[in-house]
Write a protein that holds these residues in place. Structure first.
Motif, mmCIF file in Angstrom:
data_model
loop_
_atom_site.group_PDB
_atom_site.id
_atom_site.type_symbol
_atom_site.label_atom_id
_atom_site.label_comp_id
_atom_site.label_asym_id
_atom_site.label_seq_id
_atom_site.Cartn_x
_atom_site.Cartn_y
_atom_site.Cartn_z
ATOM 1 N N ALA A 34 -26.790 45.108 -21.065
ATOM 2 C CA ALA A 34 -25.546 44.333 -21.004
ATOM 3 C C ALA A 34 -25.775 42.902 -20.539
ATOM 4 O O ALA A 34 -24.826 42.122 -20.460
ATOM 5 C CB ALA A 34 -24.543 45.028 -20.091
ATOM 6 N N ASP A 337 -19.917 47.935 -19.081
ATOM 7 C CA ASP A 337 -18.601 47.305 -18.951
ATOM 8 C C ASP A 337 -18.432 46.666 -17.576
ATOM 9 O O ASP A 337 -17.858 45.581 -17.449
ATOM 10 C CB ASP A 337 -17.495 48.345 -19.180
ATOM 11 N N THR A 339 -20.800 45.437 -15.746
ATOM 12 C CA THR A 339 -21.631 44.239 -15.735
ATOM 13 C C THR A 339 -20.925 43.084 -16.431
ATOM 14 O O THR A 339 -20.885 41.950 -15.918
ATOM 15 C CB THR A 339 -22.979 44.523 -16.432
ATOM 16 N N ARG A 340 -20.350 43.358 -17.587
ATOM 17 C CA ARG A 340 -19.650 42.292 -18.329
ATOM 18 C C ARG A 340 -18.413 41.804 -17.576
ATOM 19 O O ARG A 340 -18.092 40.610 -17.609
ATOM 20 C CB ARG A 340 -19.285 42.791 -19.726
ATOM 21 N N LYS A 344 -17.777 37.712 -15.811
ATOM 22 C CA LYS A 344 -16.685 36.777 -16.049
ATOM 23 C C LYS A 344 -16.540 35.777 -14.906
ATOM 24 O O LYS A 344 -15.997 34.690 -15.089
ATOM 25 C CB LYS A 344 -15.365 37.532 -16.250
#
Length: 347
Positions: A34, A337, A339-340, A344
């Motif tokens: 990721a 998810d 990590t993403r 942000k």
């Protein structure tokens, strides 16, 4: 891109903290794929298991990954202290029908050594990180000879300067909020420990190498705050503990999702070294810091059978429920998810 991204070769300057009994190869692969840096906690693994896990990581991703080790000095056994510890636990043994004399002592955790270095030489991992200082100079030189980047935890400015003087590539500034074991090694005086956002700018101002913020960072806003204070990147642990790939136990998951997660404390009852976890029965009744507990890692053996008995009944009375002070980012989602979502905060 930050200096840390260039150094690590990752898409994001974001590291998943190595967490024993929580993060294995599946989580490492998911985080690295990721765009972050997945970390494998090797302190609790045998050499055979380290080989097995690293082989699995290399088969599933070409992205950088991190292997993490402890660097403590094994203590000399103290029979009197061990006896005092088992006496303190005697009422619990009686409650569960156990006999303290039937429970063998054990080392629990082993520091980075020549055997493990020889194993890792076959893999030449992209990143190797250390907790409780650094290994002896000859072993550290061996790690560097592979081209591996070296990270290590500091809990004070003095420790950060010590690590920089010995050539680490980046310093992890571990604040007092962080879950799990404190990484201190120059002093055992807990009054010298600072919160992340007090410690971070001091270390950033003191060293020339990249500084990674760790402790209490559970969401994108926390990531942004750390970067605003000069961090080159962040390391996040607790927010990953409910991830799909996490091997967190059922009782630990339940605690993280309960109101109990708002009350954590530093305790050495479970291992002999201060670590932050959610308050539970044994911490309340014996006190989080009890002088009877043997030195790290010798405290573990006597509590292990009590933990097993209680967990079989669905109770966390004797389990190390490691958690940072901010468990608000814990949610059941894939590590990719998570990590993403954390990334942000880098925009």
């Amino acid at each position: 891109m930050t200096t840390l991204q260039h150094l690590l070769g990752t898409e994001f300057p974001l590291i998943q903290a190595p967490m024993v009994a929580v993060s294995g190869s599946a989580m490492v692969i998911a985080v690295s794929e990721a765009g972050g840096l997945g970390s494998l906690p090797c302190a609790g693994l045998t050499p055979d298991l380290i080989r097995q896990e690293v082989t699995a990581i290399r088969a599933a991703t070409r992205r950088p990954y991190n292997v993490n080790f402890f660097c403590h000095t094994p203590p000399q056994p103290d029979p009197q202290r061990e006896a005092a510890w088992r006496t303190a636990l005697a009422p619990y043994y009686a409650e569960f029908g156990l006999r303290s004399e039937d429970i063998p002592a054990g080392a629990g955790r082993h520091p980075f050594n020549a055997e493990v270095a020889g194993l890792l030489a076959e893999f030449r991992p992209p990143v190797v990180s250390f907790h409780f200082g650094l290994p002896p100079d000859d072993l550290l030189a061996q790690v560097k000879s592979w081209g591996s980047k070296v990270l290590a935890s500091a809990t004070t400015v003095e420790e950060a300067l010590w690590l920089q003087a010995r050539g680490v590539d980046a310093v992890i500034a571990q604040g007092l909020e962080a879950g799990g074991h404190r990484g201190h090694f120059l002093s055992h005086d807990l009054t010298k420990q600072s919160g992340t956002f007090a410690l971070l700018p001091q270390i950033v101002g003191a060293v020339q190498c990249p500084v990674i913020a760790a402790g209490g960072i559970a969401d994108a806003q926390g990531v942004a705050a750390a970067m605003a204070l000069g961090a080159s990147g962040v390391q996040v642990g607790t927010a990953y503990m409910l991830a799909t790939e996490a091997t967190t136990s059922a009782v630990h998951r339940a605690a993280l999702q309960s109101d109990a997660a708002r009350h954590t404390a530093l305790t050495h009852l479970f291992t002999g070294r201060p670590a932050r976890g959610i308050m539970n029965r044994v911490m309340h009744e014996l006190g989080p810091l009890n002088p009877a507990a043997p030195e790290f890692p010798l405290a573990t053996a006597a509590l292990a059978p009590l933990r097993a008995k209680a967990e079989a009944l669905g109770r966390s009375d004797f389990s190390p429920l490691w958690s940072g002070q901010n468990a608000s980012g814990c949610r059941e989602a894939s590590a990719a998810d998570l990590t993403r979502a954390l990334a942000k905060g880098l925009r």
